[in-house]
Design a protein around this motif. Structure first.
Motif, PDB file in Angstrom:
ATOM      1  N   ALA A 211      38.879 -13.003 -36.467  1.00  0.00           N
ATOM      2  CA  ALA A 211      39.875 -13.269 -35.431  1.00  0.00           C
ATOM      3  C   ALA A 211      40.386 -11.969 -34.832  1.00  0.00           C
ATOM      4  O   ALA A 211      40.503 -11.832 -33.606  1.00  0.00           O
ATOM      5  N   LEU A 212      40.669 -10.983 -35.664  1.00  0.00           N
ATOM      6  CA  LEU A 212      41.156  -9.692 -35.174  1.00  0.00           C
ATOM      7  C   LEU A 212      40.048  -8.937 -34.447  1.00  0.00           C
ATOM      8  O   LEU A 212      40.306  -8.258 -33.446  1.00  0.00           O
ATOM      9  N   ILE A 213      38.818  -9.046 -34.933  1.00  0.00           N
ATOM     10  CA  ILE A 213      37.690  -8.434 -34.225  1.00  0.00           C
ATOM     11  C   ILE A 213      37.583  -9.017 -32.827  1.00  0.00           C
ATOM     12  O   ILE A 213      37.385  -8.287 -31.838  1.00  0.00           O
ATOM     13  N   SER A 214      37.707 -10.340 -32.687  1.00  0.00           N
ATOM     14  CA  SER A 214      37.605 -10.988 -31.375  1.00  0.00           C
ATOM     15  C   SER A 214      38.696 -10.502 -30.432  1.00  0.00           C
ATOM     16  O   SER A 214      38.446 -10.262 -29.247  1.00  0.00           O
ATOM     17  N   ILE A 215      39.913 -10.380 -30.941  1.00  0.00           N
ATOM     18  CA  ILE A 215      41.000  -9.850 -30.125  1.00  0.00           C
ATOM     19  C   ILE A 215      40.673  -8.434 -29.679  1.00  0.00           C
ATOM     20  O   ILE A 215      40.836  -8.067 -28.511  1.00  0.00           O
ATOM     21  N   THR A 216      40.193  -7.622 -30.607  1.00  0.00           N
ATOM     22  CA  THR A 216      39.856  -6.231 -30.307  1.00  0.00           C
ATOM     23  C   THR A 216      38.773  -6.145 -29.240  1.00  0.00           C
ATOM     24  O   THR A 216      38.872  -5.345 -28.296  1.00  0.00           O
ATOM     25  N   LEU A 217      37.744  -6.969 -29.361  1.00  0.00           N
ATOM     26  CA  LEU A 217      36.664  -6.967 -28.371  1.00  0.00           C
ATOM     27  C   LEU A 217      37.180  -7.331 -26.986  1.00  0.00           C
ATOM     28  O   LEU A 217      36.843  -6.685 -25.992  1.00  0.00           O
ATOM     29  N   SER A 218      38.006  -8.375 -26.925  1.00  0.00           N
ATOM     30  CA  SER A 218      38.472  -8.836 -25.618  1.00  0.00           C
ATOM     31  C   SER A 218      39.405  -7.829 -24.970  1.00  0.00           C
ATOM     32  O   SER A 218      39.264  -7.508 -23.781  1.00  0.00           O
ATOM     33  N   PHE A 219      40.358  -7.281 -25.719  1.00  0.00           N
ATOM     34  CA  PHE A 219      41.292  -6.346 -25.120  1.00  0.00           C
ATOM     35  C   PHE A 219      40.634  -5.016 -24.782  1.00  0.00           C
ATOM     36  O   PHE A 219      41.059  -4.334 -23.834  1.00  0.00           O
ATOM     37  N   THR A 220      39.590  -4.655 -25.495  1.00  0.00           N
ATOM     38  CA  THR A 220      38.829  -3.454 -25.128  1.00  0.00           C
ATOM     39  C   THR A 220      38.206  -3.640 -23.749  1.00  0.00           C
ATOM     40  O   THR A 220      38.271  -2.750 -22.890  1.00  0.00           O
ATOM     41  N   GLU A 221      37.595  -4.809 -23.524  1.00  0.00           N
ATOM     42  CA  GLU A 221      36.983  -5.072 -22.222  1.00  0.00           C
ATOM     43  C   GLU A 221      38.029  -5.118 -21.119  1.00  0.00           C
ATOM     44  O   GLU A 221      37.810  -4.623 -20.011  1.00  0.00           O
TER      45      GLU A 221
END
Length: 284
Positions: A123-133
């Motif tokens: 879940a935290l990885i997904s947040i990190t991926l999206s906010f990076t983009e």
């Protein structure tokens, strides 16, 4: 999948250049409701006039959650505890070799070290991926809700919210179910579609076409992930409805700011209020 799951994060704040604000009224009482996205570009300010109109008319602002609470050290500590493994488990342990390598390659291309995320949950990885983009796309500023939250504090307006920060954290932690490997694989694929998805969101937002937004984005979310759609959108809409109806029984005027997908399609906040017989008009 990410563009669907990320709506929980993306729509906590507000989008731009549109008057996606509605006035709900009955028996002389009114509530304003505006859609939001979490982060904006600096170029998106000043915000559309409709938001200012609703804000100026409001005695109280009502948000999904306590914005100050989300920014508190206590919540940051709770988030780290809830969204990281604390029992010695590492991300590499719950992902297949292929998925882990694909994630590593994606992060390396963005000058990010997967070793620094060794104890992150998917879940935290997904947040990190999206906010990076989103940052790469230039979306780095506060959203509509945060902007008006702190403006209301400065102006001395009353504040309220539907959910505690802890409740929102639990929604995030529950994303993806038990198949961590599948969640990361979908996230890596769908993050590639994020620029296109946001372009579509902007188009429908600019026209104020919530049905078009549902057909473009919400219907796929509903059809592909019905349980998550029900949990994150429909059930929360139903939870909020009694509070909004109570607001409409008083002479006090509220400005409610919630995620845009909560205003789109069947069983949206606006749809549920229409079914109850309230008069709804878009603020221009």
């Amino acid at each position: 999948m990410l563009k669907h799951l990320c709506w929980l994060f993306l729509f906590i704040g507000g989008w731009v250049q549109a008057a996606s604000v509605w006035q709900v009224s009955k028996a002389g009482n009114s509530v304003y409701i505006g859609g939001t996205l979490h982060i904006l570009s600096p170029d998106d300010f000043p915000l559309p006039n409709a938001y200012g109109t609703a804000y100026n008319q409001a005695d109280k602002l009502v948000f999904e959650t306590d914005i100050a609470g989300l920014n508190s050290p206590r919540f940051q500590q709770d988030s780290r505890a809830r969204l990281t493994y604390g029992d010695g488990t590492q991300l590499q342990d719950v992902l297949s070799k292929e998925t882990y390598q694909a994630l590593k390659a994606h992060l390396t291309a963005r000058q990010m070290d997967i070793a620094a995320m060794a104890n992150y949950t998917p879940a935290l990885i997904s947040i990190t991926l999206s906010f990076t983009e989103l940052r790469l796309m230039g979306l780095t500023s506060q959203g509509v809700d945060e902007f008006y939250y702190f403006k209301a504090m400065t102006d001395g307006k009353a504040l309220d919210w539907f959910e505690s920060p802890q409740q929102q954290l639990e929604f995030i932690a529950a994303l993806g179910g038990e198949d961590e490997d599948e969640m990361i694989r979908y996230a890596l694929e769908d993050v590639k579609q994020l620029p296109q998805a946001l372009g579509e969101l902007r188009k429908y937002w600019q026209s104020g076409d919530m049905e078009g937004l549902y057909q473009s984005q919400g219907k796929g979310f509903h059809d592909d992930f019905p349980e998550i759609y029900q949990q994150l959108l429909v059930q929360r809409n139903l939870n909020w409805l009694p509070a909004i109806e109570t607001m409409l029984t008083t002479s006090e005027t509220e400005f409610v700011l919630v995620g845009t997908m909560h205003l789109s399609g069947q069983d949206s906040v606006l749809d549920l209020l229409r079914q109850k017989g309230y008069h709804i008009t878009r603020v221009n």
